[in-house]
Motif scaffolding. Sequence first.
Motif, PDB file in Angstrom:
ATOM      1  N   TYR A 147       0.865  -1.184   0.000  1.00  0.00           N
ATOM      2  CA  TYR A 147       0.000   0.000   0.000  1.00  0.00           C
ATOM      3  C   TYR A 147       0.900   1.232   0.000  1.00  0.00           C
ATOM      4  O   TYR A 147       1.990   1.216   0.562  1.00  0.00           O
ATOM      5  CB  TYR A 147      -0.921   0.016   1.236  1.00  0.00           C
ATOM      6  N   PRO A 148       0.464   2.296  -0.651  1.00  0.00           N
ATOM      7  CA  PRO A 148       1.236   3.535  -0.598  1.00  0.00           C
ATOM      8  C   PRO A 148       0.864   4.333   0.657  1.00  0.00           C
ATOM      9  O   PRO A 148      -0.238   4.210   1.178  1.00  0.00           O
ATOM     10  CB  PRO A 148       0.790   4.282  -1.852  1.00  0.00           C
ATOM     11  N   PHE A 149       1.810   5.132   1.122  1.00  0.00           N
ATOM     12  CA  PHE A 149       1.503   6.116   2.161  1.00  0.00           C
ATOM     13  C   PHE A 149       2.410   7.316   1.959  1.00  0.00           C
ATOM     14  O   PHE A 149       3.436   7.235   1.290  1.00  0.00           O
ATOM     15  CB  PHE A 149       1.616   5.537   3.573  1.00  0.00           C
ATOM     16  N   CYS A 150       1.989   8.428   2.526  1.00  0.00           N
ATOM     17  CA  CYS A 150       2.766   9.658   2.394  1.00  0.00           C
ATOM     18  C   CYS A 150       2.918  10.332   3.753  1.00  0.00           C
ATOM     19  O   CYS A 150       2.130  10.104   4.665  1.00  0.00           O
ATOM     20  CB  CYS A 150       2.104  10.628   1.415  1.00  0.00           C
ATOM     21  N   MET A 151       3.941  11.154   3.830  1.00  0.00           N
ATOM     22  CA  MET A 151       4.203  11.934   5.037  1.00  0.00           C
ATOM     23  C   MET A 151       4.705  13.305   4.620  1.00  0.00           C
ATOM     24  O   MET A 151       5.089  13.521   3.459  1.00  0.00           O
ATOM     25  CB  MET A 151       5.223  11.222   5.917  1.00  0.00           C
ATOM     26  N   ASN A 152       4.719  14.216   5.573  1.00  0.00           N
ATOM     27  CA  ASN A 152       5.294  15.531   5.283  1.00  0.00           C
ATOM     28  C   ASN A 152       6.760  15.557   5.732  1.00  0.00           C
ATOM     29  O   ASN A 152       7.279  14.561   6.244  1.00  0.00           O
ATOM     30  CB  ASN A 152       4.460  16.650   5.920  1.00  0.00           C
ATOM     31  N   ASP A 153       7.425  16.686   5.529  1.00  0.00           N
ATOM     32  CA  ASP A 153       8.844  16.793   5.869  1.00  0.00           C
ATOM     33  C   ASP A 153       9.122  16.687   7.364  1.00  0.00           C
ATOM     34  O   ASP A 153      10.261  16.456   7.774  1.00  0.00           O
ATOM     35  CB  ASP A 153       9.422  18.119   5.356  1.00  0.00           C
ATOM     36  N   ASN A 154       8.101  16.869   8.184  1.00  0.00           N
ATOM     37  CA  ASN A 154       8.264  16.740   9.635  1.00  0.00           C
ATOM     38  C   ASN A 154       8.047  15.309  10.106  1.00  0.00           C
ATOM     39  O   ASN A 154       8.074  15.037  11.302  1.00  0.00           O
ATOM     40  CB  ASN A 154       7.289  17.673  10.362  1.00  0.00           C
ATOM     41  N   GLY A 155       7.790  14.388   9.173  1.00  0.00           N
ATOM     42  CA  GLY A 155       7.613  12.985   9.506  1.00  0.00           C
ATOM     43  C   GLY A 155       6.195  12.587   9.863  1.00  0.00           C
ATOM     44  O   GLY A 155       5.944  11.439  10.219  1.00  0.00           O
ATOM     45  N   LEU A 156       5.257  13.503   9.745  1.00  0.00           N
ATOM     46  CA  LEU A 156       3.868  13.220  10.086  1.00  0.00           C
ATOM     47  C   LEU A 156       3.192  12.475   8.927  1.00  0.00           C
ATOM     48  O   LEU A 156       3.147  12.984   7.803  1.00  0.00           O
ATOM     49  CB  LEU A 156       3.110  14.504  10.388  1.00  0.00           C
ATOM     50  N   ILE A 157       2.679  11.279   9.205  1.00  0.00           N
ATOM     51  CA  ILE A 157       1.994  10.497   8.176  1.00  0.00           C
ATOM     52  C   ILE A 157       0.614  11.095   7.944  1.00  0.00           C
ATOM     53  O   ILE A 157      -0.168  11.249   8.879  1.00  0.00           O
ATOM     54  CB  ILE A 157       1.882   9.017   8.590  1.00  0.00           C
ATOM     55  N   ILE A 158       0.337  11.442   6.686  1.00  0.00           N
ATOM     56  CA  ILE A 158      -0.945  12.077   6.362  1.00  0.00           C
ATOM     57  C   ILE A 158      -1.777  11.277   5.364  1.00  0.00           C
ATOM     58  O   ILE A 158      -2.822  11.717   4.963  1.00  0.00           O
ATOM     59  CB  ILE A 158      -0.736  13.525   5.865  1.00  0.00           C
ATOM     60  N   GLY A 159      -1.338  10.103   5.015  1.00  0.00           N
ATOM     61  CA  GLY A 159      -2.122   9.220   4.154  1.00  0.00           C
ATOM     62  C   GLY A 159      -1.642   7.801   4.345  1.00  0.00           C
ATOM     63  O   GLY A 159      -0.614   7.411   3.800  1.00  0.00           O
ATOM     64  N   HIS A 160      -2.349   7.015   5.158  1.00  0.00           N
ATOM     65  CA  HIS A 160      -1.929   5.647   5.498  1.00  0.00           C
ATOM     66  C   HIS A 160      -3.167   4.873   5.943  1.00  0.00           C
ATOM     67  O   HIS A 160      -4.035   5.444   6.596  1.00  0.00           O
ATOM     68  CB  HIS A 160      -0.901   5.699   6.632  1.00  0.00           C
ATOM     69  N   PRO A 161      -3.242   3.574   5.635  1.00  0.00           N
ATOM     70  CA  PRO A 161      -4.438   2.825   6.005  1.00  0.00           C
ATOM     71  C   PRO A 161      -4.677   2.704   7.516  1.00  0.00           C
ATOM     72  O   PRO A 161      -5.816   2.596   7.955  1.00  0.00           O
ATOM     73  CB  PRO A 161      -4.233   1.446   5.380  1.00  0.00           C
ATOM     74  N   THR A 162      -3.628   2.723   8.336  1.00  0.00           N
ATOM     75  CA  THR A 162      -3.829   2.544   9.783  1.00  0.00           C
ATOM     76  C   THR A 162      -3.033   3.499  10.657  1.00  0.00           C
ATOM     77  O   THR A 162      -3.344   3.630  11.836  1.00  0.00           O
ATOM     78  CB  THR A 162      -3.463   1.101  10.213  1.00  0.00           C
ATOM     79  N   LEU A 163      -2.022   4.153  10.129  1.00  0.00           N
ATOM     80  CA  LEU A 163      -1.117   4.946  10.968  1.00  0.00           C
ATOM     81  C   LEU A 163      -1.184   6.454  10.717  1.00  0.00           C
ATOM     82  O   LEU A 163      -0.254   7.180  11.053  1.00  0.00           O
ATOM     83  CB  LEU A 163       0.330   4.468  10.782  1.00  0.00           C
ATOM     84  N   GLU A 164      -2.266   6.910  10.132  1.00  0.00           N
ATOM     85  CA  GLU A 164      -2.408   8.338   9.850  1.00  0.00           C
ATOM     86  C   GLU A 164      -2.286   9.134  11.154  1.00  0.00           C
ATOM     87  O   GLU A 164      -2.868   8.779  12.175  1.00  0.00           O
ATOM     88  CB  GLU A 164      -3.755   8.609   9.194  1.00  0.00           C
ATOM     89  N   GLY A 165      -1.486  10.200  11.112  1.00  0.00           N
ATOM     90  CA  GLY A 165      -1.273  11.028  12.293  1.00  0.00           C
ATOM     91  C   GLY A 165      -0.040  10.646  13.098  1.00  0.00           C
ATOM     92  O   GLY A 165       0.382  11.391  13.972  1.00  0.00           O
ATOM     93  N   LEU A 166       0.556   9.507  12.792  1.00  0.00           N
ATOM     94  CA  LEU A 166       1.764   9.064  13.482  1.00  0.00           C
ATOM     95  C   LEU A 166       2.964   9.819  12.943  1.00  0.00           C
ATOM     96  O   LEU A 166       3.052  10.098  11.747  1.00  0.00           O
ATOM     97  CB  LEU A 166       1.969   7.564  13.282  1.00  0.00           C
TER      98      LEU A 166
END
Length: 155
Positions: free
Chosen positions: A71-90
């Motif tokens: 599955y794909p996921f994305c994060m911002n430069d600060n390491g915050l996951i903003i698109g993930h099936p289960t770990l969004e916000g981590l």
Amino acid sequence: MLNKIKNIIKLSIIFVFILFFSKYLVAEEFGTKDEALALLERAVALVKVDKNRALNLFSTGNGGLHQKDLYPFCMNDNGLIIGHPTLEGLNVLDFKDPNGKEVGRGMIAVAKYGEINEVDFMIARLTTDDEKLYKKTQLVTRVADLICVVGFYSE
């Protein structure tokens, strides 16, 4: 008696077949590097078209974006996951594997526009009850203002 022998032979053949092909049957459950690369390229294309829609699809898995264990996921430069099936916000900045490798920081460090780089680490397969550690490879790139990733088990 003859029927019993025939049944034993049939069962033996089936058993040998299952034993011989079992590694191929199990392998089908896990995505390959080529499949992970294709999925990452698809994710990048979606982000370029509509970032918000893409992130929603990454989280929900709609549109065929969750394939096998990929599955794909994305994060911002600060390491915050903003698109993930289960770990969004981590935040991944403090994510280390059992050997102490700073995986999150490694992904941010190698993320480059127009390049796909790799970060390897050790982890248990989350989709099984197996606690053994396996090598997982994260394919990492930068698109728009995001770092996007698809990981696969490489060992």
